[in-house]
Design an enzyme around this catalytic site. Structure first.
Site, PDB file in Angstrom:
ATOM      1  N   CYS A  15      -3.226   3.727   9.505  1.00  0.00           N
ATOM      2  CA  CYS A  15      -2.253   3.713   9.734  1.00  0.00           C
ATOM      3  C   CYS A  15      -1.717   3.919  10.570  1.00  0.00           C
ATOM      4  O   CYS A  15      -0.320   3.831  10.807  1.00  0.00           O
ATOM      5  CB  CYS A  15      -1.347   2.742   8.585  1.00  0.00           C
ATOM      6  SG  CYS A  15      -2.306   2.244   7.135  1.00  0.00           S
ATOM      7  N   CYS A  34       7.908   4.002   5.593  1.00  0.00           N
ATOM      8  CA  CYS A  34       7.166   3.576   5.109  1.00  0.00           C
ATOM      9  C   CYS A  34       7.400   3.206   3.228  1.00  0.00           C
ATOM     10  O   CYS A  34       6.808   2.817   2.841  1.00  0.00           O
ATOM     11  CB  CYS A  34       6.416   5.502   4.093  1.00  0.00           C
ATOM     12  SG  CYS A  34       6.787   6.105   3.773  1.00  0.00           S
ATOM     13  N   CYS A  61       0.588  -1.205  -0.061  1.00  0.00           N
ATOM     14  CA  CYS A  61      -0.142  -0.309   0.298  1.00  0.00           C
ATOM     15  C   CYS A  61       0.972   1.224   0.020  1.00  0.00           C
ATOM     16  O   CYS A  61       0.788   2.169  -0.277  1.00  0.00           O
ATOM     17  CB  CYS A  61      -1.308  -0.276   0.637  1.00  0.00           C
ATOM     18  SG  CYS A  61      -2.328   1.301   0.745  1.00  0.00           S
ATOM     19  N   CYS A  62       1.436   1.657   0.889  1.00  0.00           N
ATOM     20  CA  CYS A  62       2.900   2.994   0.937  1.00  0.00           C
ATOM     21  C   CYS A  62       3.866   2.523  -0.344  1.00  0.00           C
ATOM     22  O   CYS A  62       3.775   3.686  -0.506  1.00  0.00           O
ATOM     23  CB  CYS A  62       4.097   1.695   2.030  1.00  0.00           C
ATOM     24  SG  CYS A  62       3.467   2.535   3.895  1.00  0.00           S
ATOM     25  N   CYS A  84      -1.131   8.188   7.255  1.00  0.00           N
ATOM     26  CA  CYS A  84      -2.465   7.651   7.348  1.00  0.00           C
ATOM     27  C   CYS A  84      -3.378   7.856   8.002  1.00  0.00           C
ATOM     28  O   CYS A  84      -2.706   7.024   8.906  1.00  0.00           O
ATOM     29  CB  CYS A  84      -2.291   6.502   5.852  1.00  0.00           C
ATOM     30  SG  CYS A  84      -1.522   7.200   3.985  1.00  0.00           S
TER      31      CYS A  84
END
Length: 233
Positions: free
Chosen positions: A199, A222, A115-116, A196
């Site tokens: 998280c 990240c 995702c990062c 975010c």
């Protein structure tokens, strides 16, 4: 000249500078082919203020992952206005990126790293094309992985510049007060390192400031800053 040699040159020429004079020097040294990458997080205002003091048009790159707190976006707008920054470049994942890699927007529940990478690393890599160097807000006190952070470092063909590497929390607080800088609105609620909303959690009193990021996992970065520069090296 390769990046490692350029680091040696920059250290010899500018290694004793700090603050706005350092940022002005690197802006001149790279002829504008340098940008400051900012999350507009809890400690970001100090570095942004130093950049604005060096030159208001110091390029600033802001990665909007699409999952940031609304408070962060409003804080960004406040700092841009307050500091008079004139070149803030917002980047983020494209529609095609998201359609291919995270069509349901739930990738963070399955794989933090993926995702990062999709939402932050890929957009930043695009934004850095054409630049020879970038400025980060990392500091040695933030985490063990940053304990030996240098002022200048080589990463691939680019130079990373860490003007606040040697600053501690007390010095940051003094600068916030001296300059009358606004605080991130979530800091008072226990969010000491903000990414975010999916998280990021509050930090327990006395804990590592970054412990609220990806809490419960072994993840500490990240993906933008993956080189280990802690005490183990």
């Amino acid at each position: 000249m390769d990046a490692a040699t350029r680091v040696e040159e920059l250290t010899a020429l500018h290694g004793t500078l700090e603050g706005a004079p350092l940022l002005a020097a690197v802006h001149r040294a790279f002829g504008g082919r340098v940008a400051l990458v900012s999350s507009f997080g809890t400690e970001s205002a100090v570095l942004l203020a130093l950049a604005a003091e060096a030159t208001p048009d110091f390029p600033v790159i802001f990665v909007n992952t699409g999952k940031l707190f609304g408070e962060t976006l409003r804080y960004r707008d406040q700092l841009v206005t307050t500091l008079g920054l004139t070149d803030v470049r917002e980047v983020g994942p494209t529609e095609d990126d998201l359609a291919a890699g995270d069509p349901k927007g739930m990738l963070f529940t399955q794989n933090y790293d993926a995702c990062c990478h999709l939402r932050k690393t890929v957009p930043l890599d695009r934004a850095l094309v054409g630049l020879d160097a970038w400025v980060t807000g990392r500091k040695r006190f933030q985490a063990a992985t940053r304990a030996a952070l240098p002022l200048f470092e080589a990463e691939g063909e680019r130079i990373k510049i860490n003007p606040l590497a040697a600053w501690d929390k007390d010095r940051l607080e003094t600068e916030f007060t001296r300059r009358g800088l606004p605080r991130h609105p979530l800091e008072a609620d226990g969010y000491l390192s903000i990414g975010c909303f999916t998280c990021t959690e509050r930090v327990a009193p006395g804990a590592d400031p970054r412990s609220g990021r990806w809490a419960g996992s072994a993840k500490t970065e990240c993906g933008i800053h993956m080189t280990t520069i802690g005490t183990a090296r």
